[in-house]
Design a protein around this motif. Sequence first.
Motif, PDB file in Angstrom:
ATOM      1  N   ILE A   1       4.083  11.367  -8.243  1.00 47.82           N
ATOM      2  CA  ILE A   1       5.339  10.973  -7.590  1.00 47.82           C
ATOM      3  C   ILE A   1       5.531  11.707  -6.272  1.00 47.82           C
ATOM      4  O   ILE A   1       6.132  11.175  -5.330  1.00 47.82           O
ATOM      5  N   TYR A   2       5.015  12.941  -6.177  1.00 54.08           N
ATOM      6  CA  TYR A   2       5.189  13.721  -4.950  1.00 54.08           C
ATOM      7  C   TYR A   2       4.592  13.024  -3.733  1.00 54.08           C
ATOM      8  O   TYR A   2       4.952  13.339  -2.587  1.00 54.08           O
ATOM      9  N   LEU A   3       3.676  12.074  -3.966  1.00 54.07           N
ATOM     10  CA  LEU A   3       3.074  11.355  -2.844  1.00 54.07           C
ATOM     11  C   LEU A   3       4.092  10.483  -2.114  1.00 54.07           C
ATOM     12  O   LEU A   3       3.929  10.195  -0.926  1.00 54.07           O
ATOM     13  N   ILE A   4       5.148  10.079  -2.827  1.00 57.89           N
ATOM     14  CA  ILE A   4       6.158   9.205  -2.213  1.00 57.89           C
ATOM     15  C   ILE A   4       6.936   9.941  -1.120  1.00 57.89           C
ATOM     16  O   ILE A   4       6.977   9.483   0.034  1.00 57.89           O
ATOM     17  N   PRO A   5       7.578  11.096  -1.425  1.00 58.13           N
ATOM     18  CA  PRO A   5       8.269  11.799  -0.335  1.00 58.13           C
ATOM     19  C   PRO A   5       7.312  12.305   0.738  1.00 58.13           C
ATOM     20  O   PRO A   5       7.691  12.396   1.912  1.00 58.13           O
ATOM     21  N   LEU A   6       6.068  12.626   0.343  1.00 59.24           N
ATOM     22  CA  LEU A   6       5.086  13.048   1.343  1.00 59.24           C
ATOM     23  C   LEU A   6       4.805  11.914   2.319  1.00 59.24           C
ATOM     24  O   LEU A   6       4.798  12.115   3.541  1.00 59.24           O
ATOM     25  N   PHE A   7       4.594  10.710   1.788  1.00 53.74           N
ATOM     26  CA  PHE A   7       4.312   9.564   2.648  1.00 53.74           C
ATOM     27  C   PHE A   7       5.496   9.254   3.560  1.00 53.74           C
ATOM     28  O   PHE A   7       5.318   9.000   4.765  1.00 53.74           O
ATOM     29  N   ILE A   8       6.704   9.293   3.001  1.00 57.36           N
ATOM     30  CA  ILE A   8       7.896   8.997   3.813  1.00 57.36           C
ATOM     31  C   ILE A   8       8.078  10.059   4.897  1.00 57.36           C
ATOM     32  O   ILE A   8       8.427   9.739   6.044  1.00 57.36           O
ATOM     33  N   SER A   9       7.835  11.317   4.545  1.00 56.20           N
ATOM     34  CA  SER A   9       7.962  12.387   5.547  1.00 56.20           C
ATOM     35  C   SER A   9       6.922  12.228   6.652  1.00 56.20           C
ATOM     36  O   SER A   9       7.197  12.528   7.818  1.00 56.20           O
TER      37      SER A   9
ATOM     38  N   LEU B   1       0.967  17.026   8.326  1.00 53.59           N
ATOM     39  CA  LEU B   1       1.460  16.256   7.188  1.00 53.59           C
ATOM     40  C   LEU B   1       0.606  15.009   6.958  1.00 53.59           C
ATOM     41  O   LEU B   1       0.312  14.650   5.815  1.00 53.59           O
ATOM     42  N   THR B   2       0.215  14.361   8.049  1.00 52.47           N
ATOM     43  CA  THR B   2      -0.636  13.173   7.927  1.00 52.47           C
ATOM     44  C   THR B   2      -1.971  13.529   7.292  1.00 52.47           C
ATOM     45  O   THR B   2      -2.455  12.831   6.385  1.00 52.47           O
ATOM     46  N   PHE B   3      -2.544  14.637   7.746  1.00 52.76           N
ATOM     47  CA  PHE B   3      -3.806  15.108   7.179  1.00 52.76           C
ATOM     48  C   PHE B   3      -3.640  15.462   5.701  1.00 52.76           C
ATOM     49  O   PHE B   3      -4.507  15.149   4.872  1.00 52.76           O
ATOM     50  N   SER B   4      -2.516  16.086   5.365  1.00 57.18           N
ATOM     51  CA  SER B   4      -2.252  16.459   3.966  1.00 57.18           C
ATOM     52  C   SER B   4      -2.159  15.224   3.088  1.00 57.18           C
ATOM     53  O   SER B   4      -2.679  15.203   1.964  1.00 57.18           O
ATOM     54  N   PHE B   5      -1.497  14.189   3.592  1.00 58.50           N
ATOM     55  CA  PHE B   5      -1.364  12.953   2.823  1.00 58.50           C
ATOM     56  C   PHE B   5      -2.729  12.299   2.603  1.00 58.50           C
ATOM     57  O   PHE B   5      -3.051  11.862   1.490  1.00 58.50           O
ATOM     58  N   LEU B   6      -3.549  12.250   3.633  1.00 55.00           N
ATOM     59  CA  LEU B   6      -4.885  11.665   3.499  1.00 55.00           C
ATOM     60  C   LEU B   6      -5.731  12.460   2.515  1.00 55.00           C
ATOM     61  O   LEU B   6      -6.511  11.883   1.745  1.00 55.00           O
ATOM     62  N   LEU B   7      -5.575  13.780   2.542  1.00 54.43           N
ATOM     63  CA  LEU B   7      -6.316  14.634   1.591  1.00 54.43           C
ATOM     64  C   LEU B   7      -5.874  14.345   0.163  1.00 54.43           C
ATOM     65  O   LEU B   7      -6.712  14.217  -0.740  1.00 54.43           O
ATOM     66  N   GLU B   8      -4.568  14.231  -0.059  1.00 54.88           N
ATOM     67  CA  GLU B   8      -4.055  13.958  -1.408  1.00 54.88           C
ATOM     68  C   GLU B   8      -4.538  12.599  -1.907  1.00 54.88           C
ATOM     69  O   GLU B   8      -4.935  12.467  -3.080  1.00 54.88           O
ATOM     70  N   ILE B   9      -4.517  11.590  -1.044  1.00 52.18           N
ATOM     71  CA  ILE B   9      -5.000  10.266  -1.434  1.00 52.18           C
ATOM     72  C   ILE B   9      -6.487  10.319  -1.757  1.00 52.18           C
ATOM     73  O   ILE B   9      -6.959   9.722  -2.743  1.00 52.18           O
ATOM     74  N   SER B  10      -7.244  11.040  -0.950  1.00 50.45           N
ATOM     75  CA  SER B  10      -8.681  11.169  -1.191  1.00 50.45           C
ATOM     76  C   SER B  10      -8.958  11.874  -2.509  1.00 50.45           C
ATOM     77  O   SER B  10      -9.867  11.487  -3.258  1.00 50.45           O
TER      78      SER B  10
END
Length: 226
Positions: free
Chosen positions: A8-16, A39-48
């Motif tokens: 679920i944490y990916l949702i606020p991360l993506f919105i941020s 933040l963009t890099f962090s989101f891509l890392l989490e998705i990966s």
Amino acid sequence: MKNPAQYIYLIPLFISVICSWRSIKNDWAGPLKSFSIFLTFSFLLEISAVWWKLDLHQTAYWNFSKSNLWLYNLYFLPEYIFYVYFFSKALENLWLRYWAKWIAIAYATFGIINILFLQTMAQLNTFNIIFGSSIVILCSCLYFIQEHNRAVPQRVSGTPLFWISLGSLLLHSVSLPYFIFINYLSRTNIPLAMALFNILLILNISMYSIYLIAFLCKNPAPRRLF
């Protein structure tokens, strides 16, 4: 996917991430634009990391362990070095800025040694997390002390710096003791370790939600503060 709630944490991360792009569009101060990229890099890392664990670890061309710890271990070094860079720009004391550079060098040196020779890539590099979280807590506290000690108080609750510092302090103040004791808890009290891990997930959601607030501020920090 055994427990979708853990993502679920990916949702606020993506919105941020989406909201943080306004710092680039509106040409905010350099460190805030850098934080958007971070933040963009962090989101891509989490998705990966999620993709690797669920599917990418095994394809027609390779067959590896589904453990994604190696991705996080590689991420920790640039993550915490970036936090040092960011807060060094937020702090106005030149002496603190000078020592921030050496702290970053010391952390990078220790982190590389830990990855290669101590904990290695085979396990979660908790030493790097502990060292890095300590740095983030210190930097966040120094920022709040700086604002508290101003001769002429300023309203900081409307600035991204305040919210980024608050979110960072909130998560890392809890993750620090968690990762100090995680190896012991994993051996002696797994239910407690899992309960604390769930609290950490909730704090991840809180941190990224607070980062979201940071990039919704109407009064970004002026360039002269950086």
